[in-house]
Design an enzyme around this catalytic site. Structure first.
Site, PDB file in Angstrom:
ATOM      1  N   HIS A 403      -2.053  -2.414   5.107  1.00  0.00           N
ATOM      2  CA  HIS A 403      -1.792  -2.112   3.958  1.00  0.00           C
ATOM      3  C   HIS A 403      -0.099  -2.226   4.009  1.00  0.00           C
ATOM      4  CE1 HIS A 403      -1.438   1.282   0.678  1.00  0.00           C
ATOM      5  NE2 HIS A 403      -0.508   1.799   1.293  1.00  0.00           N
ATOM      6  N   GLU A 404       0.694  -1.475   5.239  1.00  0.00           N
ATOM      7  CA  GLU A 404       2.589  -1.484   5.118  1.00  0.00           C
ATOM      8  C   GLU A 404       2.763  -2.936   5.443  1.00  0.00           C
ATOM      9  OE1 GLU A 404       3.827   0.857   4.970  1.00  0.00           O
ATOM     10  OE2 GLU A 404       1.880   3.067   5.138  1.00  0.00           O
ATOM     11  N   HIS A 407       3.483  -3.943   1.686  1.00  0.00           N
ATOM     12  CA  HIS A 407       4.512  -3.241   0.839  1.00  0.00           C
ATOM     13  C   HIS A 407       6.028  -4.043   1.023  1.00  0.00           C
ATOM     14  CE1 HIS A 407       3.086   0.679  -0.510  1.00  0.00           C
ATOM     15  NE2 HIS A 407       2.387   1.047   0.266  1.00  0.00           N
ATOM     16  N   HIS A 413       0.998   0.064  -4.843  1.00  0.00           N
ATOM     17  CA  HIS A 413       0.161   0.749  -4.743  1.00  0.00           C
ATOM     18  C   HIS A 413      -0.870   0.565  -6.223  1.00  0.00           C
ATOM     19  CE1 HIS A 413       1.580   4.261  -1.696  1.00  0.00           C
ATOM     20  NE2 HIS A 413       0.919   2.763  -1.253  1.00  0.00           N
TER      21      HIS A 413
END
Length: 1910
Positions: A403-404, A407, A413
């Site tokens: 997930h990170e 980014h 999101h």
């Protein structure tokens, strides 16, 4: 069945018991984890093969250790199975360590704790640990695990994500590797309180930047960042060679390139301490999961995760500073990771990004620590900020790392507003927080778009450099292919050891001994290494011999076709059309790579320049946000946005930056401008998909057209002239330099300062009206700026006043006249102003003019509209049309207009009316009103869309109507008798029309009502012929017959043949023909062996196949029918030759007459097994004397030694009998037989030393004393045999045995036993027994007493027999009935078989006739017609008379018909519904205090009709309509003076009043109407008030508000004053009392009809089109509350609001179920793939022969190479063996002579969509590799008669959406046939082996090969 269920339940509870026994032994770290879980289980995974079969317990697998030296090579693929959460999970895993860089290193910072780490050990190579794969063979269910030290990882199941890890002991040690190692499994559903507090990340890049730098300094922030980058790169570039410039070369955009994210993983001290020596395996397991997530095709790009370094921090001071503040920790780590990075991309330790895994809480504040990770947004290629941190929470951390990392790739999101626009309804990797319904293995479409845009816009250039060395991949070569079986034996047992033959190779590795004293084969109970050859094209995998081609391989993605171009993005000024293609032909699967190459292509459109006055395209996009402050602090709600050009970085020119009008603050409003937007004011390049692409001034992509100095696109600089000049005189203040006219281009004004230093002269600019654009009113602009001239698109640049050379310049065409001035102040030095600009040539400007008489444009309306001529720019000389640019300087003339479409009118027209809503009384009906086009001249009316009448008021769609209260319906007579007694007949009845008053009417009065006068009856089946399946052909070759049983049946009961039609009886016998039989073929007799006297002659006898003209082995023909190859011959008697004459015979003649003679074979040298036979061979001369063998050298010498083989037997024991005693000690016995191929043989053929016991002692509970007085009698033992040991008589096997001669050397010779005549006991076997002499010739004299038997009984076990139950009751007591019983086929042990396993002709009847005697006096029941219903409405009864009669219709007593069931004499009936009383709610009490009356409406109602006359209801049951009521006690009231008021502000009153209030005894104010006003004294004075206007307003009373149906309402009138002053608005009207109103109020009474009338009603619009073109979608319409005047209102009741949307079903995509439908309905004649609706699911089908009348459907096989059929070609020379334990070997003693051999591979198979079967014989899309074509799902061979099949077939329907039905059966054909078929759990894969001597298997001819939709 119940035993199986009981055992299942027992095993389940035992598993729970075992699971719970592990719960208490947790390591503290795992115990803390368990406390956060809502559920978990403890499981013990089992290693299985690919078919889910558990390996033998003797085979122990040692799971891999976490060390560089593996105990055993890990397999490339492996499988594990376990049960948890009530489900069975099978993990099918493939080794994958591609996420580890070839130069992967491990770095330890600080001193490791002693004992936990080996200080001298290098970094462990853990590449062998990591696997990925699927769960239960489902592609969507992924699994990623490490196998080192157990199974650690995660996988996705049907109910979510699961995590698996081995359990550690409380002391920190691991359980020993082995089968019983417990594992902890838990789901993602952490307990709610814990889960709700966790977020992936709550601090994004925008928030961090917002707190550090204000938005208005965005450009400065970028500049500062660039400066920092230059410093870092400049500092390091001195030591970094520039040899890798190719790595940073700019790639073409919108092309999919492989990306490589080189990542450094850092574990802090707490993580290192928590995981100890397992840390590397744990961390790399997490990264393996991350790599799998980024491999998912849903991300839309090919991204490789490459771990280059693992840093383990043992002491905190050695690493970055970590504290609770997440932002600070992230900043510290980003700074620290720079020190660990090598900026040289080619260096093995260089990383693109870094992640810190910590156990420290990540907090946004001291009170809020609910984040799992934190990162910057879109900084993957920024060496200063390409970093992120993650909190370690177990294996779930893999998802937060992914997930990170997302980014850093610019992905936001899934709940981002942009994602909501894309209708993202389900959360994936980028979910904003952990949730129960997220899918962390895949990416949302929104994330896919973010990643693609990020990479395409050039922010991921650093990821293009591929590591110089190849990424480490585990070798796919299996170990068995490197070390063959013999080499493995040498490694296991020493040099010289080799694999043992004749043993199942793949089950265990059997090797010969190296010690001569101990000969034999040995094993270590482990299988050979995977990849060991076990036959041609076969190798060992997990203990099984499987086809090498059945391996699942990764599938790389391929591009699909280009989609059509999109619509143009602009209507003028140069738009863009785009086309895309998708990576879906096929999609990447099984870890395959994503497509590489161009994903989008573009072309220009609408390139004409926009008309003058058109709003700038970027300005328009900014203006779309006008009035939206976007929740930005300080932005007003009426904000106006303008485009921002200056201060924007080159890469950001295609983002939409807009500034607040009147300020310098600007913001990013959209990540991407619309396609076709110019990149800036100084360039013609345009933005496409967020990228600035080259374009010309003609607005065409990649065009080289440029604007010349005259401002003409593509011009030659000849249309203008240059004006230059110098101005150097001045006076104080503003001095005019030059006036620049409209149309000028390339304006360049420069003011050179005095002596090169800034002076006091400054340029200024004003428009034609004298308004300064800058430097006016003695105010100076010192900095550089751009000025947009108001009302134009002209941009003028100004350098600022603080420059030695002050400059004004503009390349655009000036649309307005401007004035250049110079401001002189201070020392008043003379200014030095130089100016130049271009103006159009005067003569050229007069060459063009506007022509207002261009072509007519379209009419504005369908009828009675206007149209205008298009205004064009033309050349004055020839009136040719030129570009509008040539006339831009001229004023635009007025448009020429005219009326159009005047021959028609548009009107609202009622085209239909619905039925009245009330059939009795007043109601309403709906009007169908549509817009109609009326032709004035032709008088025709055509319906058009309603929007054409939008400017006309649409009439109401409802009107009142009145029902006539007359109802009609059909009445019927009784049904007639059915026309047939079975098989479907018909019956009828009469009908007549009646009204609700019982009067008969003409039939046309009911013609609108449905009438049923005929119906089907007796639709149950008639008796019919049924037939069993055909038996196999009763011969094994040649012509024969097959048979079946035919019987008459009704449903499942058998009847006598007389019940069925004999003419339609099917045949029970049918001819059949198999392959041509092998037969004996004889040659001509040879010459007699003598020239005189007695001799013999020989001939050739061969076994041949006449059809193939091939010579076969003698065993293929029947031995008993073999013709003789020798016969006696008698010639003339020989004359006596004396010895002297004999001696005088020529030697040559003696040699010519010599020949070989041989005796018969001796018995085999061994009693069983392989041995030898011998016979004597000698050369004999003409006188039958032994001669020298040289005399016979001209003839071939017969063999003296021959190999022989006799099968050995083995002991088989039956089940033990019950103990002979019921208590105490006894004996139990069993039968022990010597068996060979399921046949009992003589015990001499079995080893007596290993014979099992036949008797043993047994002990039971001690006998009670009371029963021990008398000894029990001995009990004879019973013999219990298992089902596989039939009890047969002891047979003597004399095959190929020799009985000693009894008469002159003659002896009996026996042939081999023939096949058994039955497959079970009771069969016979024949063999040939002949008498021969010692020379092998037929003889007549042998000892008859010693003759071996020619016939013996055979059969492997007892035959199944018919068993039947007792007869049931007869269906009739007389006159002929039937009774039935259960008849089944079963073995003696009770096992039930299908009927065809027993002899059909001997099947006992299951149905017979009974009670055939005639009934007494042939009596019957007579039935009178039914009476009418006893009730005129509601429920009632009908009656009829039933009595007994004889054959002469005479009435008898009922007892005479007692044997026949009496028909019913009454039945229920129902007439029309009865009316009933309906009472409404009570009204309010008539008084407010004291005693009063309440009333309510009561009326007679008929359901479905409404209110009817009261006479139709029962008056005695009428509810009361009035009752007494009591309110509160009445109280006394009085008036109270409240003082005098000033003059009223109301109008018309001329005095002021003293206000009186009505109060009760407690001085509480009450309503004045309860007080007598005559008792109040009033005083007044005159007042002057303004005059008033009055209106009367009417409104509905409240009586209708809640009362619908028939009732009344009173229209109430009240008066409202309107003061004459203009300040009052309509919404401030005030009602006053009636007496003040000069207008007389009216009170009217109206009837409420059905629904209450309101001031406003709901109005609905037309339904929109369905939201989908196929399937289930949504239709929407507008629903508004409208007054009768068409105004919006909020008075409508919400509970009456019609629905604004509803579901719709568009079945276009599901309407085709066959290729024939597509051909006929869509007129398609092209073969290809189409989608059909098969059993409710869309399946891709290939339609072939579309040009013919009947196309065919084919299913494309995705796994084409795994669909094959084979008939094996090799044949054993000795068919009575199975060498090499059934495995194929090329060195077998075989010949390749099977005529039917072949191997066929299938790419498509034909399916019959009606029967849902595969047409196995359709070979259109097949390829025969060699030999004959073999049908689908068919296999066979002619290899062995010893259950040793070699023919193979494979079916793999994976990815087709279909599977083989569980009802599929295979039929065997031929001799000695055996079958072995394996089936996958999901039914998509089958693998079969079939064969015999000769034999094959094929799908059953009755059921075919059925398929079904998954």
């Amino acid at each position: 069945m119940w035993v199986a269920k009981w055992l299942t339940g027992l095993l389940y509870h035992l598993s729970l018991f075992i699971t719970r026994s592990w719960e208490v032994d947790f390591h503290p770290r795992q115990e803390a984890l368990v406390r956060t879980l809502t559920s978990y289980e403890v499981v013990i995974p089992e290693r299985v093969n690919e078919f889910g079969e558990v390996f033998p317990q003797s085979h122990h697998f040692s799971r891999q250790k976490r060390s560089s030296e593996a105990l055993e090579p890990m397999p490339f693929r492996t499988h594990y199975r376990f049960t948890a959460y009530g489900q069975l999970f099978q993990l099918n895993l493939t080794a994958d360590a591609s996420f580890l860089a070839a130069g992967y290193t491990e770095v330890h910072l600080g001193t490791p704790e002693r004992g936990a780490w080996e200080s001298d050990a290098g970094p462990s190579d853990l590449r062998h640990c990591f696997y990925r794969g699927q769960v239960n063979s489902q592609e969507d269910y992924k699994a990623v695990v490490s196998l080192c030290g157990g199974l650690t990882g995660t996988f996705k199941g049907q109910n979510g994500e699961y995590f698996l890890e081995p359990i550690m002991k409380a002391d920190g040690n691991e359980y020993e590797d082995g089968h019983n190692k417990p594992h902890l499994i838990y789901r993602q559903d952490l307990n709610n309180s814990f889960l709700q507090t966790l977020k992936y990340c709550s601090v994004s890049e925008s928030q961090i930047k917002e707190t550090s730098l204000p938005f208005h300094t965005y450009s400065n922030m970028n500049e500062d960042l660039n400066v920092m980058k230059e410093r870092v790169l400049g500092h390091t570039s001195k030591n970094v060679p520039l040899k890798d410039e190719r790595r940073h070369s700019r790639k073409k955009r919108l092309i999919s390139y492989p990306r490589y994210i080189e990542i450094m993983v850092t574990a802090d001290a707490k993580v290192v301490s928590a995981h100890g020596s397992n840390l590397q395996n744990y961390i790399l397991t997490l990264m393996s999961i991350v790599a799998t997530i980024y491999k998912d095709p849903s991300i839309g790009n090919l991204i490789h995760i490459v771990v280059v370094k693992l840093v383990m921090i043992h002491r905190e001071e050695e690493g970055p500073v970590i504290n609770f503040d997440g932002a600070t920790t992230l900043k510290n780590f980003c700074s620290w990771q720079q020190t660990q990075n090598d900026l040289d991309d080619v260096h093995p330790s260089h990383h693109d990004t870094a992640v810190l895994i910590t156990r420290e809480d990540i907090c946004s504040s001291k009170e809020k620590c609910n984040m799992l990770g934190l990162s910057y947004l879109g900084t993957i290629c920024d060496p200063l900020q390409s970093c992120f941190i993650n909190e370690e929470k177990g294996l779930i951390s893999a998802f937060t790392i992914a997930h990170e990392l997302g980014h850093t790739l610019g992905v936001q999101h899934d709940d981002n507003p942009r994602c909501k626009e894309m209708k993202v309804t389900k959360y994936h990797v980028m979910a904003p927080a952990l949730s129960f319904h997220m899918s962390p293995w895949s990416w949302s479409n929104c994330s896919r778009k973010y990643v693609t845009e990020f990479l395409d816009t050039g922010y991921g250039e650093c990821l293009l450099d591929k590591p110089d060395e190849e990424i480490y991949n585990l070798p796919s070569e299996l170990p068995g292919s490197r070390y063959d079986g013999n080499k493995q034996c040498e490694l296991a047992f020493g040099p010289g050891s080799q694999m043992c033959p004749h043993i199942n190779i793949c089950m265990h590795l059997w090797c010969t001994s190296t010690e001569k004293l101990h000969k034999g084969c040995f094993t270590q109970h482990v299988p050979p290494a995977d990849g060991t050859d076990c036959g041609p094209g076969m190798h060992c995998r997990h203990g099984l011999c499987v086809n090498k081609e059945t391996e699942t391989r990764p599938v790389n993605g391929e591009w699909g076709p280009w989609e059509p171009y999109s619509s143009c993005s602009r209507t003028c000024g140069g738009g863009i059309e785009s086309a895309t293609r998708r990576c879906n032909r096929p999609e990447p699967r099984n870890g395959g790579n994503y497509c590489v190459g161009r994903r989008m292509k573009f072309r220009s459109c609408n390139t004409d320049s926009c008309p003058k006055g058109t709003q700038d395209f970027r300005e328009k996009q900014c203006s779309d946000f006008n009035g939206k402050h976007l929740d930005i602090s300080g932005i007003p709600s009426n904000v106006r946005w303008l485009p921002r050009y200056s201060g924007i970085g080159t890469k950001d020119r295609c983002k939409l930056y807009c500034q607040v009008a009147g300020t310098n603050y600007f913001y990013l409003l959209k990540d991407m401008v619309e396609d076709g937007t110019p990149c800036g004011t100084e360039t013609h390049d345009i933005c496409v998909q967020g990228q600035c692409m080259a374009a010309g001034c003609d607005h065409v992509l990649n065009s080289s057209a440029k604007i010349d100095k005259c401002g003409v696109c593509g011009g030659d600089n000849s249309s203008c002239k240059t004006i230059t000049g110098v101005f150097n005189s001045s006076h104080y203040g503003y001095n005019v330099v030059v006036k620049i006219p409209a149309g000028a281009t390339n304006v360049d004004i420069r003011q050179y300062s005095y002596s090169g230093q800034p002076d006091d002269s400054y340029l200024a600019l004003s428009d034609a009206e004298g308004n300064f654009l800058f430097n006016g009113n003695f105010l100076l602009s010192t900095s550089k700026k751009e000025i947009n001239v108001q009302g134009t698109r002209t941009v003028i640049e100004y350098s600022g006043s603080n420059n030695a050379v002050e400059r004004i310049n503009s390349t655009n065409r000036q649309e307005k006249e401007i004035l250049i001035e110079v401001l002189c102040v201070g020392n008043l030095y003379n200014p030095d102003v130089h100016y130049s600009f271009n103006i159009p040539l005067e003569e050229r400007s007069d060459m063009f003019t506007w022509d207002p008489y261009g072509p007519w444009e379209g009419c504005t309306k369908m009828c009675q509209g206007l149209q205008r001529r298009n205004i064009t720019c033309i050349h004055k000389s020839d009136h040719s049309v030129v570009s509008d640019k040539e006339c831009d300087h001229l004023p635009l003339p007025s448009f020429v207009t005219q009326s159009c479409n005047t021959d028609c009118e548009l009107r609202w027209h009622v085209i239909g009316k619905s039925e009245c809503s009330s059939q009795c009384g007043q109601g309403y009906r709906t009007l169908d009103i549509h817009c109609m086009k009326y032709s004035i001249h032709e008088g025709q009316t055509v319906q058009v869309d309603d929007h054409y009448c939008g400017d006309q008021l649409k009439p109401p769609t409802q009107e009142l109507c009145h029902g006539n209260c007359v109802f009609t319906r059909w009445h019927y007579s009784e049904w007639s008798q059915c026309s047939r007694s079975c098989g479907g007949g018909e019956r009828s009845r009469e009908s007549y029309c009646m009204n609700n008053f019982g009067h008969r009417l003409a039939d046309n009065e009911c013609q609108e009502l449905s009438r049923v006068t005929r119906e089907n009856c007796n639709e149950f089946s008639c008796p019919s012929w049924a037939a069993s399946e055909w038996s196999e052909c009763l011969v094994t070759c040649g012509k024969g017959t097959k048979q079946r049983q035919v019987w008459c049946q009704l449903n499942v009961d058998h009847l006598s043949d007389g019940f069925c039609n004999s003419s339609t009886k099917p045949e029970s016998l049918s001819p059949c023909e198999l392959h041509t039989c092998a037969s004996w073929q004889v040659g001509p007799w040879g010459p007699c062996t003598t020239t005189c006297g007695h001799g013999y002659q020989m001939r050739d006898v061969k076994c041949v196949n006449e059809l193939a003209s091939a010579v076969l082995e003698d065993t293929e023909c029947h031995e008993a029918s073999r013709p003789s190859d020798r016969q006696s011959c008698v010639l003339t008697p020989c004359s006596f030759i004396s010895k002297l004459e004999t001696a005088l015979l020529p030697t040559v003649l003696i040699k010519k007459m010599a020949q070989w003679r041989h005796g018969s074979w001796t018995p085999c040298s061994v009693s069983c097994g392989r041995g030898t036979q011998a016979r004597y061979v000698s050369c004999r001369d003409a006188l039958d004397r032994i001669a020298d063998e040289s005399y016979c050298a001209h003839l071939p010498r017969p063999a003296e030694i021959w190999d022989c083989f006799t099968p050995c037997g083995e002991w088989q024991a039956g089940d033990w009998s019950p103990c002979s005693a019921s208590c105490g000690h006894g004996k139990t016995t069993r039968q022990v037989l010597c068996m060979n191929y399921h046949q009992p043989i003589d015990e001499n053929y079995c080893d007596p030393e290993v014979r099992p016991l036949m008797e043993q002692e047994c002990s039971l509970a001690a006998c009670p004393p009371a029963h021990s007085h008398f000894p029990s009698s001995p009990v004879q033992p019973s013999y219990y045999l298992s089902t596989n040991l039939p009890l047969t008589q002891k047979l003597e096997d004399n095959e190929n045995q020799v009985v000693h001669p009894s008469v002159r050397g003659n002896q009996w010779r026996t042939g081999p036993w023939g096949s058994c005549s039955s497959s079970c006991s009771g069969g016979l076997q024949h063999r040939a027994v002949v008498c021969q002499d010692e020379n092998g010739q037929s003889a007549s004299y042998c000892d008859a007493a010693s003759k071996p038997p020619e016939l013996q009984q055979c059969g492997p076990g007892p035959c199944p027999q018919w068993n039947y139950g007792n007869w049931g009751e007869c269906s009739q007591t007389c006159g002929g009935g039937i009774k039935s019983r259960l008849v089944i086929c079963q073995f003696p042990n009770g096992q039930i078989l299908e009927d065809h396993n027993c002899e059909i002709v001997n099947k006992p009847p299951s149905v017979i006739q009974c009670h055939m005697h005639a009934c007494p006096a042939d009596v019957s029941w007579h039935q009178e017609p039914w009476t009418s219903c006893s009730a005129s409405c509601g429920k009632g009864r009908k009656y009829r008379e039933v009595f007994c009669i004889d054959q002469f219709q005479r009435k008898l007593e009922d007892t005479n018909c007692s044997q026949v069931q009496k028909p019913p004499t009454h039945k229920a009936c129902r007439s029309v519904r009865c009316p009933s009383w309906k009472a409404n709610s009570w009204n309010e009490c008539s008084v407010t205090c004291g005693s009063g009356v309440q009333q309510r409406d009561v009326y007679c109602r008929l359901k479905g009709v409404g209110q009817v006359v009261e006479e139709m209801c029962d008056q005695s049951t009428r509810p009361c309509s009035q009752r007494r009521c009591w309110s509160q006690d009445c109280v006394q009231h009085k008036g109270m003076e409240r003082g005098r008021l000033n003059c009223s502000t109301s109008c018309e009153r001329k005095d002021s009043h003293q206000r009186m209030e009505c109060t009760d005894n407690q001085i509480r104010q009450v309503n004045e109407i309860v007080y007598n006003s005559s008792t109040i004294s009033l005083t007044s004075k005159n007042c002057r008030n303004p005059p008033c206007n009055y209106i009367v307003v009417t409104a509905d009373s409240s009586q209708c508000a809640n009362n619908c149906g028939f009732s009344y309402r009173q229209r109430i009138t009240y008066c409202t004053e309107i003061p004459s002053t203009k300040k009052h608005k309509l919404h401030r009207l005030r009602p006053i009392v009636y007496q003040e109103c000069p207008v007389v109020p009216s009170s009217q009474v109206y009837q409420c009809i059905n629904s209450c009338l309101h001031l406003a009603t709901w109005k609905v619009g037309k339904w929109s089109k369905c939201s989908v073109t196929c399937g289930i979608g949504i239709m929407k319409r507008q629903v508004k509350c409208i007054t009768k005047h068409g105004l919006s209102s909020d008075l409508c009741l919400n509970h009456l609001k019609p629905g604004a949307q509803k579901k719709c079903y568009a079945n276009d995509c599901k309407s085709f179920t066959t290729c024939k439908e597509i051909q006929v309905k869509n007129h398609i004649r092209k073969d290809g793939d189409y989608y059909l609706n098969i059993k409710g699911r869309i399946i891709k089908i290939y339609c072939a022969d579309m040009y013919l009348e009947n196309p065919k459907e084919y299913l494309t096989l995705v796994q084409g190479e795994e669909n094959f059929s084979e008939v094996y070609g090799f044949r054993l020379k000795n068919p009575y063996q199975c060498p090499f334990n059934g495995s194929r070997r090329e060195d077998c003693e075989c010949d390749n002579g099977h005529l039917a051999a072949g191997y066929t591979v299938f790419s498509k198979i034909r399916i019959d969509l009606t029967s849902m079967q595969i047409k196995t014989t359709d070979l259109l899309f097949s390829k025969t590799i060699f030999g004959n074509a073999v049908p689908f799902a068919t296999a066979g061979d002619c290899y062995s008669a010893f259950r040793c099949p070699q023919g193979q077939f494979s079916i793999n329907l994976s990815g087709t959406g279909m599977k083989i039905s569980s009802t599929a059966k295979w039929l065997t054909q031929g001799s000695y046939t055996s079958v072995s078929i394996r089936r996958s759990e999901d039914g998509t894969r089958f693998f079969g082996k079939c064969g015999g001597y000769c034999g094959k298997c094929l799908p059953h001819m009755t059921t075919g090969l059925p398929i079904q939709v998954i």
